[in-house]
Design a protein around this motif. Structure first.
Motif, PDB file in Angstrom:
ATOM      1  N   PRO A  28       0.803  -1.110   0.397  1.00 24.91           N
ATOM      2  CA  PRO A  28      -0.012  -0.055  -0.150  1.00 24.91           C
ATOM      3  C   PRO A  28       0.846   0.922   0.354  1.00 24.91           C
ATOM      4  N   ASN A  29       2.068   0.974   0.186  1.00 26.20           N
ATOM      5  CA  ASN A  29       3.025   2.679   0.168  1.00 26.20           C
ATOM      6  C   ASN A  29       3.493   2.899  -0.717  1.00 26.20           C
ATOM      7  N   THR A  30       4.360   2.106  -1.612  1.00 27.13           N
ATOM      8  CA  THR A  30       5.616   3.009  -3.249  1.00 27.13           C
ATOM      9  C   THR A  30       4.606   3.703  -4.044  1.00 27.13           C
ATOM     10  N   HIS A  31       3.602   3.012  -4.640  1.00 26.50           N
ATOM     11  CA  HIS A  31       2.773   3.302  -5.347  1.00 26.50           C
ATOM     12  C   HIS A  31       1.499   3.932  -4.707  1.00 26.50           C
ATOM     13  N   ALA A  32       1.301   4.526  -4.312  1.00 21.56           N
ATOM     14  CA  ALA A  32       0.147   4.447  -3.569  1.00 21.56           C
ATOM     15  C   ALA A  32      -0.055   5.750  -3.916  1.00 21.56           C
ATOM     16  N   GLU A  33       0.695   6.615  -3.916  1.00 21.19           N
ATOM     17  CA  GLU A  33       0.326   8.160  -4.873  1.00 21.19           C
ATOM     18  C   GLU A  33      -0.170   8.103  -6.686  1.00 21.19           C
ATOM     19  N   TYR A  34       0.388   6.915  -6.842  1.00 21.22           N
ATOM     20  CA  TYR A  34      -0.237   6.774  -8.454  1.00 21.22           C
ATOM     21  C   TYR A  34      -1.365   6.363  -8.343  1.00 21.22           C
ATOM     22  N   VAL A  35      -1.844   5.409  -7.369  1.00 21.57           N
ATOM     23  CA  VAL A  35      -3.088   4.467  -7.601  1.00 21.57           C
ATOM     24  C   VAL A  35      -3.995   5.510  -6.758  1.00 21.57           C
ATOM     25  N   GLU A  36      -3.651   6.268  -6.054  1.00 23.25           N
ATOM     26  CA  GLU A  36      -5.203   7.605  -6.010  1.00 23.25           C
ATOM     27  C   GLU A  36      -5.310   8.158  -6.822  1.00 23.25           C
ATOM     28  N   GLU A  37      -4.125   8.695  -7.569  1.00 26.76           N
ATOM     29  CA  GLU A  37      -4.277   9.410  -9.318  1.00 26.76           C
ATOM     30  C   GLU A  37      -5.266   8.713 -10.389  1.00 26.76           C
ATOM     31  N   TYR A  38      -4.765   7.719 -10.307  1.00 24.54           N
ATOM     32  CA  TYR A  38      -4.978   7.223 -11.724  1.00 24.54           C
ATOM     33  C   TYR A  38      -6.304   5.664 -11.098  1.00 24.54           C
ATOM     34  N   GLY A  39      -6.288   5.455  -9.709  1.00 24.31           N
ATOM     35  CA  GLY A  39      -7.340   4.659  -9.354  1.00 24.31           C
ATOM     36  C   GLY A  39      -8.703   4.379 -10.153  1.00 24.31           C
ATOM     37  N   ASP A  40      -9.352   6.122 -10.296  1.00 23.81           N
ATOM     38  CA  ASP A  40     -10.054   5.435 -11.171  1.00 23.81           C
ATOM     39  C   ASP A  40     -10.278   5.241 -12.830  1.00 23.81           C
ATOM     40  N   ASP A  41      -9.772   5.032 -13.225  1.00 16.95           N
ATOM     41  CA  ASP A  41      -9.679   5.076 -14.777  1.00 16.95           C
ATOM     42  C   ASP A  41      -8.184   3.569 -14.468  1.00 16.95           C
TER      43      ASP A  41
END
Length: 297
Positions: A97-110
């Motif tokens: 849940p840490n290393t790529h959290a920002e990317y998943v949060e930003e693009y998670g809807d797509d």
């Protein structure tokens, strides 16, 4: 009447052209009872060896199943953009849940989570197994035994930021030379120190083939500066399940432990010096056929 007939014929021709155009636009499927799109693009992070190994493995498996798999190498940020925009179909190296959290949060809807295939990933500071310390709490007092140097990887890496922002201040390592350049340079220094029988401290991560090739131990991190263990996930574009229902099912059941992963990484990246991994992966599959067959049962 003649003009009307010609008009009808003309309209029919237009309709046929339109229909044939639509048919041509439809994606070719694998066939043989498999409705998945035949063409599948896997995005691979540059320099992330676990992702390279897993991607090459699945390329070989899927090609054998009738797919036409393309591997596209790119840096982390462009891969997430490409997945979100549908330019890539899948990536096998999302750290949560840490290393790529920002990317998943930003693009998670797509993008869509296809499942975790390994839950043993973590950021580390590693030393040779016979080093005189076992914890980051001991490193500062024993810095001279490691040439007063902590060998890092790329300056912009998340691991580098975690060490700089968390580990160094937490354990009083400001007096050590934190040397960053590249993963390749770090591994070269690790190789040289190992051959010379010298102590060395490096920033590393699991899974990585170095653990299968060198006798290493991870220093304890009682302050949790490098985060807890993470999971490696496969992620797809938003409509991945629509275009690839069979691969979606296979990914949901995909598991690969560290023994299998290190074995594959060693075959590809240590014992072999080229970049044509196809024959290397084919031999590894032959040697691990029962495991590989289980991935698509």
């Amino acid at each position: 009447m003649k003009n009307r007939s010609l008009s009808v014929i003309a309209l029919g021709a237009v309709g046929l052209l339109a229909f044939s155009g639509c048919a041509a636009a439809e994606a070719e499927t694998v066939g043989g009872g498999n409705s998945d799109n035949k063409d599948l693009t896997i995005a691979v992070f540059n320099g992330w060896d676990e992702g390279i190994a897993a991607s090459e493995l699945w390329k070989a498996i899927l090609d054998d199943k009738g797919y036409n798999v393309t591997l596209e190498y790119a840096d982390v940020a462009p891969v997430y953009v490409g997945l979100a925009e549908g330019d890539y179909d899948m990536n096998l190296d999302v750290w949560l849940p840490n290393t790529h959290a920002e990317y998943v949060e930003e693009y998670g809807d797509d993008i869509t989570d296809l499942g975790a295939w390994n839950d043993e990933a973590k950021l580390t500071v590693a030393v040779n197994a016979d080093a005189p310390i076992d914890s980051l709490t001991e490193l500062a007092d024993n810095a001279d035994k490691f040439n007063n140097t902590l060998v890092g990887i790329e300056p912009g890496a998340g691991l580098t930021a975690a060490v700089e922002n968390n580990s160094i201040p937490a354990y009083g390592l400001e007096g050590m030379d934190f040397k960053t350049s590249s993963t390749a340079a770090m591994l070269a220094e690790l190789t040289a120190a190992t051959k010379a029988g010298e102590n060395i401290a490096v920033t590393l991560w699991e899974p990585h083939w170095a653990y299968g090739s060198f006798d290493l131990k991870n220093l304890e991190d009682p302050e949790g500066t490098l985060g807890d263990a993470e999971s490696l996930h496969a992620y797809g574009k938003k409509d991945f399940a629509t275009d690839f229902p069979q691969v979606t099912e296979w990914m949901s059941g995909f598991k690969m432990d560290l023994d299998h992963l290190y074995s594959l990484e060693t075959a590809m990246l240590v014992d072999y010096e080229g970049t044509d991994y196809g024959p290397i992966v084919a031999k590894w599959i032959e040697d691990n056929q029962e495991y590989v067959d289980s991935l698509t049962e």
